[in-house]
Design a protein around this motif. Structure first.
Motif, PDB file in Angstrom:
ATOM      1  N   GLU A 214       0.871  -1.187   0.000  1.00  0.00           N
ATOM      2  CA  GLU A 214       0.000   0.000   0.000  1.00  0.00           C
ATOM      3  C   GLU A 214       0.902   1.228   0.000  1.00  0.00           C
ATOM      4  O   GLU A 214       1.457   1.593   1.036  1.00  0.00           O
ATOM      5  N   PRO A 215       1.066   1.902  -1.152  1.00  0.00           N
ATOM      6  CA  PRO A 215       2.046   2.991  -1.240  1.00  0.00           C
ATOM      7  C   PRO A 215       1.873   4.088  -0.195  1.00  0.00           C
ATOM      8  O   PRO A 215       2.860   4.670   0.260  1.00  0.00           O
ATOM      9  N   HIS A 216       0.638   4.384   0.201  1.00  0.00           N
ATOM     10  CA  HIS A 216       0.415   5.459   1.162  1.00  0.00           C
ATOM     11  C   HIS A 216      -0.024   4.949   2.531  1.00  0.00           C
ATOM     12  O   HIS A 216      -0.654   5.672   3.307  1.00  0.00           O
ATOM     13  N   HIS A 217       0.299   3.706   2.835  1.00  0.00           N
ATOM     14  CA  HIS A 217       0.101   3.210   4.196  1.00  0.00           C
ATOM     15  C   HIS A 217       0.938   4.070   5.147  1.00  0.00           C
ATOM     16  O   HIS A 217       2.010   4.559   4.782  1.00  0.00           O
ATOM     17  N   GLU A 218       0.451   4.263   6.353  1.00  0.00           N
ATOM     18  CA  GLU A 218       1.242   5.008   7.337  1.00  0.00           C
ATOM     19  C   GLU A 218       1.811   4.028   8.366  1.00  0.00           C
ATOM     20  O   GLU A 218       2.828   3.397   8.113  1.00  0.00           O
ATOM     21  N   VAL A 219       1.168   3.888   9.507  1.00  0.00           N
ATOM     22  CA  VAL A 219       1.598   2.881  10.482  1.00  0.00           C
ATOM     23  C   VAL A 219       0.351   2.207  11.044  1.00  0.00           C
ATOM     24  O   VAL A 219      -0.758   2.720  10.916  1.00  0.00           O
ATOM     25  N   SER A 220       0.543   1.059  11.664  1.00  0.00           N
ATOM     26  CA  SER A 220      -0.577   0.338  12.265  1.00  0.00           C
ATOM     27  C   SER A 220      -0.060  -0.412  13.486  1.00  0.00           C
ATOM     28  O   SER A 220       1.120  -0.316  13.852  1.00  0.00           O
ATOM     29  N   GLU A 221      -0.943  -1.184  14.085  1.00  0.00           N
ATOM     30  CA  GLU A 221      -0.548  -2.000  15.238  1.00  0.00           C
ATOM     31  C   GLU A 221      -0.025  -3.371  14.816  1.00  0.00           C
ATOM     32  O   GLU A 221       0.204  -4.242  15.665  1.00  0.00           O
ATOM     33  N   ARG A 222       0.168  -3.578  13.510  1.00  0.00           N
ATOM     34  CA  ARG A 222       0.733  -4.847  13.060  1.00  0.00           C
ATOM     35  C   ARG A 222       2.142  -5.013  13.611  1.00  0.00           C
ATOM     36  O   ARG A 222       2.961  -4.087  13.554  1.00  0.00           O
ATOM     37  N   ARG A 223       2.447  -6.202  14.106  1.00  0.00           N
ATOM     38  CA  ARG A 223       3.791  -6.488  14.616  1.00  0.00           C
ATOM     39  C   ARG A 223       4.673  -6.998  13.477  1.00  0.00           C
ATOM     40  O   ARG A 223       4.255  -7.818  12.669  1.00  0.00           O
ATOM     41  N   ILE A 224       5.869  -6.504  13.437  1.00  0.00           N
ATOM     42  CA  ILE A 224       6.820  -6.890  12.401  1.00  0.00           C
ATOM     43  C   ILE A 224       7.272  -8.323  12.654  1.00  0.00           C
ATOM     44  O   ILE A 224       7.588  -8.697  13.791  1.00  0.00           O
ATOM     45  N   GLU A 225       7.277  -9.104  11.587  1.00  0.00           N
ATOM     46  CA  GLU A 225       7.597 -10.525  11.700  1.00  0.00           C
ATOM     47  C   GLU A 225       8.924 -10.835  11.011  1.00  0.00           C
ATOM     48  O   GLU A 225       9.359 -10.115  10.100  1.00  0.00           O
ATOM     49  N   ALA A 226       9.544 -11.909  11.422  1.00  0.00           N
ATOM     50  CA  ALA A 226      10.759 -12.386  10.755  1.00  0.00           C
ATOM     51  C   ALA A 226      10.431 -12.678   9.294  1.00  0.00           C
ATOM     52  O   ALA A 226       9.398 -13.270   8.983  1.00  0.00           O
ATOM     53  N   GLY A 227      11.297 -12.244   8.409  1.00  0.00           N
ATOM     54  CA  GLY A 227      11.078 -12.450   6.990  1.00  0.00           C
ATOM     55  C   GLY A 227      10.342 -11.323   6.305  1.00  0.00           C
ATOM     56  O   GLY A 227      10.237 -11.298   5.070  1.00  0.00           O
ATOM     57  N   ASP A 228       9.805 -10.356   7.068  1.00  0.00           N
ATOM     58  CA  ASP A 228       9.072  -9.237   6.469  1.00  0.00           C
ATOM     59  C   ASP A 228       9.977  -8.375   5.602  1.00  0.00           C
ATOM     60  O   ASP A 228      11.154  -8.133   5.930  1.00  0.00           O
ATOM     61  N   VAL A 229       9.413  -7.877   4.513  1.00  0.00           N
ATOM     62  CA  VAL A 229       9.989  -6.771   3.755  1.00  0.00           C
ATOM     63  C   VAL A 229       9.256  -5.521   4.237  1.00  0.00           C
ATOM     64  O   VAL A 229       8.029  -5.525   4.339  1.00  0.00           O
ATOM     65  N   VAL A 230      10.004  -4.456   4.553  1.00  0.00           N
ATOM     66  CA  VAL A 230       9.412  -3.262   5.160  1.00  0.00           C
ATOM     67  C   VAL A 230       9.804  -2.017   4.360  1.00  0.00           C
ATOM     68  O   VAL A 230      10.998  -1.743   4.163  1.00  0.00           O
ATOM     69  N   VAL A 231       8.795  -1.287   3.911  1.00  0.00           N
ATOM     70  CA  VAL A 231       9.006  -0.028   3.195  1.00  0.00           C
ATOM     71  C   VAL A 231       8.986   1.110   4.219  1.00  0.00           C
ATOM     72  O   VAL A 231       8.022   1.245   4.979  1.00  0.00           O
ATOM     73  N   VAL A 232      10.035   1.928   4.243  1.00  0.00           N
ATOM     74  CA  VAL A 232      10.112   3.067   5.153  1.00  0.00           C
ATOM     75  C   VAL A 232      10.280   4.345   4.319  1.00  0.00           C
ATOM     76  O   VAL A 232      11.327   4.565   3.709  1.00  0.00           O
ATOM     77  N   ASP A 233       9.227   5.151   4.293  1.00  0.00           N
ATOM     78  CA  ASP A 233       9.183   6.393   3.518  1.00  0.00           C
ATOM     79  C   ASP A 233       8.989   7.524   4.510  1.00  0.00           C
ATOM     80  O   ASP A 233       7.951   7.605   5.179  1.00  0.00           O
ATOM     81  N   ILE A 234       9.977   8.407   4.638  1.00  0.00           N
ATOM     82  CA  ILE A 234       9.971   9.409   5.705  1.00  0.00           C
ATOM     83  C   ILE A 234      10.470  10.752   5.202  1.00  0.00           C
ATOM     84  O   ILE A 234      11.214  10.835   4.218  1.00  0.00           O
ATOM     85  N   GLY A 235      10.060  11.808   5.911  1.00  0.00           N
ATOM     86  CA  GLY A 235      10.542  13.128   5.549  1.00  0.00           C
ATOM     87  C   GLY A 235      10.001  14.204   6.450  1.00  0.00           C
ATOM     88  O   GLY A 235       9.095  13.980   7.259  1.00  0.00           O
ATOM     89  N   GLY A 236      10.571  15.389   6.318  1.00  0.00           N
ATOM     90  CA  GLY A 236      10.140  16.537   7.101  1.00  0.00           C
ATOM     91  C   GLY A 236      10.910  17.765   6.654  1.00  0.00           C
ATOM     92  O   GLY A 236      11.842  17.679   5.845  1.00  0.00           O
ATOM     93  N   PRO A 237      10.541  18.935   7.181  1.00  0.00           N
ATOM     94  CA  PRO A 237      11.222  20.170   6.780  1.00  0.00           C
ATOM     95  C   PRO A 237      12.434  20.490   7.649  1.00  0.00           C
ATOM     96  O   PRO A 237      12.452  20.204   8.844  1.00  0.00           O
ATOM     97  N   VAL A 238      13.433  21.082   7.020  1.00  0.00           N
ATOM     98  CA  VAL A 238      14.523  21.729   7.752  1.00  0.00           C
ATOM     99  C   VAL A 238      14.386  23.222   7.487  1.00  0.00           C
ATOM    100  O   VAL A 238      13.843  23.644   6.463  1.00  0.00           O
ATOM    101  N   GLU A 239      14.871  24.025   8.416  1.00  0.00           N
ATOM    102  CA  GLU A 239      14.763  25.467   8.209  1.00  0.00           C
ATOM    103  C   GLU A 239      15.588  25.886   7.000  1.00  0.00           C
ATOM    104  O   GLU A 239      16.664  25.340   6.766  1.00  0.00           O
ATOM    105  N   PRO A 240      15.055  26.815   6.193  1.00  0.00           N
ATOM    106  CA  PRO A 240      13.792  27.526   6.353  1.00  0.00           C
ATOM    107  C   PRO A 240      12.624  26.904   5.576  1.00  0.00           C
ATOM    108  O   PRO A 240      12.074  27.513   4.652  1.00  0.00           O
TER     109      PRO A 240
END
Length: 375
Positions: A214-240
């Motif tokens: 799910e490209p726009h999944h955020e987070v859930s209460e699913r527990r990460i399992e051995a063998g999982d592939v995990v997509v981590v897409d993150i970002g935020g602003p730096v000044e200014p």
């Protein structure tokens, strides 16, 4: 002298932008430009003012007159950190009971051809439009090219943002562990984004196992399992206010042969798209450079979205790297290159870098390894 303070660039940066905006207004045969709070206002004068029911509006005239800012007296502090004072902008403050739309009209010439910021709320656009002799038009012809082609101060900010988010990805081994929930991992990543130099976390996607599809999944209460592939897409602003945005894909243990083979195709496609970035090619050409290898490998239908989006004071802005966009790339443009493959109910993967178009190619502001990282 430094190119930026804590919250904005030096005043000369904004002075040059206002001058270019006036040039673009004249070329577009416009008389006035009205900008309410948002990314456009921050771009033009360095103000991070917010939009409320009371009108704040920057008025720029094509005749070269000093720009003015119509602003509620109780919001004047929103200009304190901006370049308004150094730029000598005329401040037209008002209090409840005064008609701010009439103040804007008083700053315009009779019969002015007016353009408004794309993000102007209808709450303000409609009463402003009643003051004009003709319908207002979008400010896109004026601001589009200015904001797409970053100046040196902006490029430096994007480089700082890229380095900061790389430092967060470098810490993923601390956070991604079997048995933890996506939400727990996401909370740690959010704290790390701030700790590594951002003012906040704008978004945190931790897509483990089937959620990675799910490209726009955020987070859930699913527990990460051995063998999982995990997509981590993150970002935020730096000044200014300039954003990072980077995706890497991780595996909790050695991936199976099929996962490894499919991921290798994705890695080749992302590298091909980055290699295609240079002045003179179109946005569609870069999209095709990512899409064609995946299609040839049999995964065309698994690539569900465009290849990229511009980035700056907004996470998503022009140029959009998508099929059919014949916009010709120019030095100073900055955008993501982020092909992905998604297998519903099973797993997904995405690789994302922010790249800057240079005089003869491209520069990536993200430099973490792009292979499937095994934790």
């Amino acid at each position: 002298m430094s190119a930026h303070t804590d919250s904005r660039f030096e005043a000369d940066v904004y002075r040059a932008r206002l001058e270019r905006a006036v040039e673009q207004m004249r070329a577009a045969h416009l008389d006035a430009l009205l900008i309410t709070p948002g990314a456009d206002l921050r771009y033009l004068i360095g103000s991070a003012a917010e939009s409320f029911e009371r009108l704040t509006c920057l008025v720029i005239l094509a005749d070269g007159a000093t720009p003015s800012v119509v602003i509620p007296k109780l919001e004047l502090a929103a200009l304190d950190g901006s370049a308004a004072g150094e730029l000598g902008l005329q401040v037209l403050d008002w209090v409840d009971g005064i008609n701010p739309y009439a103040l804007v009209k008083s700053a315009l010439h009779v019969g002015s051809r007016v353009a408004v910021a794309d993000a102007m709320p209808a709450l303000h656009l409609l009463p402003l439009a009643e003051s004009f002799t003709g319908l207002p038009v979008s400010a896109t012809p004026v601001l589009r090219e200015l904001r797409m082609i970053k100046d040196q101060a902006e490029l430096d900010a994007l480089r700082r943002a890229g380095s900061a988010i790389d430092r967060v990805h470098a810490r993923m081994g601390e956070f991604l562990q079997v048995g933890r929930t996506e939400a727990e991992v996401g909370a740690d990543i959010t704290a790390a984004i701030v700790a590594e130099g951002h003012t906040e976390a704008a978004f945190v996607i931790v897509g483990s196992g089937p959620h990675g599809a799910e490209p726009h999944h955020e987070v859930s209460e699913r527990r990460i399992e051995a063998g999982d592939v995990v997509v981590v897409d993150i970002g935020g602003p730096v000044e200014p206010g300039y954003y990072s945005d980077s995706t890497r894909t991780y595996a909790l243990g050695e991936p199976g042969a099929e996962v490894a083979a499919r991921y290798a195709e994705l890695e080749r496609a992302q590298a091909a798209a980055v290699a295609a970035v240079r002045p003179g090619v179109t946005a569609a050409t870069v999209d095709a450079a990512a899409r064609n290898p995946l299609t040839e490998a049999g995964f065309g239908s698994a690539f569900l979205h465009r290849t990229g989006h511009g980035i700056g004071l907004s996470v998503h802005e022009e140029p959009y790297i998508v099929a059919g966009n014949d916009l010709v790339l120019q030095p100073g443009m900055a955008f993501s290159v982020e092909p992905g493959i998604y297998f519903r109910g099973a797993w997904g993967a995405r690789i994302e870098d922010i790249v800057i178009v240079t005089a003869d190619g491209s520069e990536s502001v993200n430099n973490r390894p792009r292979g499937l990282t095994i934790l």
